[in-house]
Design an enzyme around this catalytic site. Sequence first.
Site, PDB file in Angstrom:
ATOM      1  N   ASP A 165      -6.629  11.440   7.534  1.00  0.00           N
ATOM      2  CA  ASP A 165      -6.920  10.506   6.441  1.00  0.00           C
ATOM      3  C   ASP A 165      -7.078   9.077   6.978  1.00  0.00           C
ATOM      4  O   ASP A 165      -6.600   8.122   6.368  1.00  0.00           O
ATOM      5  CB  ASP A 165      -5.814  10.566   5.377  1.00  0.00           C
ATOM      6  N   LYS A 225       0.672  -0.870  -5.464  1.00  0.00           N
ATOM      7  CA  LYS A 225       0.966   0.352  -6.212  1.00  0.00           C
ATOM      8  C   LYS A 225      -0.171   1.337  -6.032  1.00  0.00           C
ATOM      9  O   LYS A 225      -1.348   0.967  -6.106  1.00  0.00           O
ATOM     10  CB  LYS A 225       1.143   0.024  -7.703  1.00  0.00           C
ATOM     11  N   GLY A 232      -1.201   5.844  -6.600  1.00  0.00           N
ATOM     12  CA  GLY A 232      -1.208   6.845  -7.664  1.00  0.00           C
ATOM     13  C   GLY A 232       0.183   7.193  -8.155  1.00  0.00           C
ATOM     14  O   GLY A 232       0.498   7.071  -9.341  1.00  0.00           O
ATOM     15  N   PHE A 233       1.054   7.636  -7.236  1.00  0.00           N
ATOM     16  CA  PHE A 233       2.400   8.064  -7.620  1.00  0.00           C
ATOM     17  C   PHE A 233       3.480   7.247  -6.922  1.00  0.00           C
ATOM     18  O   PHE A 233       4.634   7.648  -6.884  1.00  0.00           O
ATOM     19  CB  PHE A 233       2.596   9.549  -7.288  1.00  0.00           C
ATOM     20  N   LEU A 292       4.523  -5.058  -3.125  1.00  0.00           N
ATOM     21  CA  LEU A 292       3.376  -5.237  -2.226  1.00  0.00           C
ATOM     22  C   LEU A 292       2.134  -4.572  -2.793  1.00  0.00           C
ATOM     23  O   LEU A 292       1.016  -5.073  -2.648  1.00  0.00           O
ATOM     24  CB  LEU A 292       3.698  -4.660  -0.840  1.00  0.00           C
TER      25      LEU A 292
END
Length: 464
Positions: free
Chosen positions: A316, A194, A196-197, A192
């Site tokens: 956030d 990607k 950062g990690f 779906l």
Amino acid sequence: MKQMKVLSDLLIAVSKAERQEARMRIRQESFRLGNVGVMRAGTIISEIWEDGQAIKDLNSHLKSLLETKETIERHRKSLKKRQSDKLYIFMAIYFLHSFFFLEKMSFCLDKGDGSDAETSMSEEDIVLQDEICKSRLTSIKREEEQYMRERDRYELEKGRLIREMKRLRDEDGSRFNNFQILHHRYALLNLLGKGGFSEVYKAFDLVEYKYVACKLHGLNAQWSEEKKQSYIRHAIREYNIHKTLVHPNIVRLWDIFEIDHNTFCTVLEYCSGKDLDAVLKATPILPEKEARIIIVQIFQGLVYLNKRGQKIIHYDLKPGNVLFDEVGVAKVTDFGLSKIVEDDVGSQGMELTSQGAGTYWYLPPECFDLSKTPFISSKVDVWSAGVMFYQMLYGRRPFGHDQTQERILREDTIINARRVEFPSKPAVSNEAKDLIRRCLTYNQSERPDVLTITQDHYLSYAKK
């Protein structure tokens, strides 16, 4: 077990067909909209965008219209000059009338190409020609506006194409792209997205018979053991917060497990719609009616977070963290930066210990005060929701829209965001503007918290 194998084989076959279809669609769209090319300058190789046929044709039409417009403008100038020359000659005739016999004189009215038809133009002919030019210029402007709207549409399509190209490239480079079954129950299907990690895969729960989203968290093998443990602690903390949340406007977290020494997985509710960020990329300005229903749902999720025994500050909130399910219900996700408000916290809020984290366009001024340790409350989320609502209505963020995170920090953009300004267009109701003003109240002490702001009549669909 056999039933599970048959089901997983069927899901894999469908997913393979979807992958094939996605790549075929990319090839078709690349011809029309463009593709990524490679440019070599000495030893440096860089990627460049090469426009497709549809965009080339459109730019060619715009160039042709520009050339036509310039030709017409030159013609209008020559008409004005002819008119001016004619006036000058007739004035000269008037003054010389008493000295010369003028009956058989012929006068050149045009110093241009010498055409008899043009030099004999009457005043009425010149005015008519000018009106024809003005009419054609109006028509050209209309055509230009139509092509510009088409180009804007192509730009949006191109943005979607580039994101899909990136997704497919990330999928091809993923070590989980071969339809693995994780934890003996989660069949990974297609990527779906990607981050950062982490990578997020659409998956199917072979035990509960439902689609889920598997978020695969990868630890960098080069990290120190201390950094790995810190990341794992952070993820477990997020899981412990998120797993207890059950509300229609909050994405459910179902499971967490280790895959190997450097990778673990969190299993989330699958939302088949786009996230709000993708929606705004495709349609930067939403009708107020649509924006209102989205912000109402976001606030309903926030109310739930603030009525629990342990209150939670999301911290956030941004368009990328608002997902939509198949029927369009908005759901808040990603509690990686969230804060649990302890019972003994006073009215001023809790200390912000993670200053510098978060997405700066959506954070309030108090989060940027470096002179002391800030105290925060649910008022942080109120500000973030106000920024998102403004963005949905006006197609831009109210503060630092064109600035990078680094520049926002360097220039104190949010610290100086004392007053929100509203563009004249599009038309937005006064009730919506008043809500935004309340959300974006500069002084934290004067800004309403979540439970107070949601008393606003604008955020209720109850009949009065």
